[in-house]
Design an enzyme around this catalytic site. Structure first.
Site, short mmCIF file in Angstrom:
data_model
loop_
_atom_site.label_atom_id
_atom_site.label_comp_id
_atom_site.label_asym_id
_atom_site.label_seq_id
_atom_site.Cartn_x
_atom_site.Cartn_y
_atom_site.Cartn_z
N ASP A 21 52.50 52.40 47.68
CA ASP A 21 53.21 52.36 46.40
C ASP A 21 52.47 51.47 45.42
OD1 ASP A 21 55.19 52.90 44.56
OD2 ASP A 21 56.61 51.43 45.36
N ASN A 69 59.25 63.37 44.84
CA ASN A 69 58.29 63.21 43.74
C ASN A 69 57.70 64.53 43.29
OD1 ASN A 69 58.61 60.51 43.37
ND2 ASN A 69 56.83 59.90 44.57
#
Length: 261
Positions: A21, A69
């Site tokens: 991330d 996502n």
């Protein structure tokens, strides 16, 4: 390297999973486009993969592209990520072979573009004989969808008369997950400081040690992985409240304790 020599070879993790991330934030802090953050993140992947190979880590699983996502990102960004994946595979398969790394995938990969699936299959076949670290990329992956898919397969077995509902157990779920071929993670690392699991390996991390670092993924290097393993070794692992006293399988095949990262 002094840090590597401090690690206890008898307590090395067998499987490390990472939530990568911070690519977008890394780019934003430098007033760069998000695409450049993703490119730097791909570079970090190879650094970590090669470190895992050098220290003899059997399993590495990276959360590369989530199902959620895929739905939320702008289409241009999704297309770039697919191109980046193809480029990563094209450029790094030889390095994987040089480092005895095998690549595999989990997720609803059948939903990815055909040209991406072709490169994925090519890379998997090109590395299938390697016996060192198994690198698994979670692509178009979501843990809840993985469990749904496992339940559907079990339901099909029940419908076919191969399994009775009252006989279903944890092992039946395990063998129908995408991860059936790998052990559960010993250590889960999340970069960028976010305190979330983000729908990643929910079933598999029931007793996994979790470590969150503020470092953004594009800045993550082999030394940081070793620091995470050192922290892992300081912990007393418990499985349902019972201390097993051991953390890993046999690691007698670990290489010489000199390491350059």
């Amino acid at each position: 390297m002094a840090l590597y020599r401090r690690l206890d070879p008898e307590r090395m993790p067998h499987h490390v999973a990472i939530i990568m991330d911070g690519n977008g934030r890394w780019a934003g802090k430098r007033s760069l486009k998000r695409f450049l953050g993703h490119q730097k993140g791909a570079d970090a992947v190879q650094y970590i993969v090669e470190t895992c190979s050098r220290i003899g880590l059997p399993w590495l699983t990276l959360y590369a592209f989530s199902l959620e996502n895929n739905l939320k990102r702008p289409r241009t960004e999704v297309n770039f990520l697919m191109m980046l994946l193809r480029t990563y595979l094209n450029n790094n398969v030889q390095r994987m072979n040089d480092n005895n790394v095998r690549i595999r995938y989990i997720g609803r990969t059948e939903e990815l573009p055909g040209e991406v699936r072709e490169r994925m299959q090519w890379a998997e076949e090109a590395t299938v004989r390697n016996t060192g670290t198994t690198l698994t990329l979670a692509l178009n992956y979501g843990s809840r969808s993985e469990i749904v898919d496992a339940v559907r397969r079990i339901a099909a077995e029940v419908k076919a008369g191969k399994l009775q509902p009252g006989d279903i157990n944890e092992q039946d779920i395990d063998r129908n997950l995408y991860t059936a071929y790998m052990p559960d993670p010993d250590l889960l690392i999340r970069t960028s400081g976010e305190m979330r699991i983000s729908n990643y390996l929910l079933w598999q991390i029931a007793y996994t040690e979790i470590l969150v670092t503020d470092r953004l993924w594009p800045d993550y290097r082999g030394i940081h992985l070793l620091e995470a393993i050192e922290e892992y070794q300081r912990r007393e692992r418990r499985f349902g409240g019972l201390n097993t006293g051991t953390e890993s399988d046999d690691v007698s095949s670990l290489p010489d304790r000199q390491l350059v990262l």
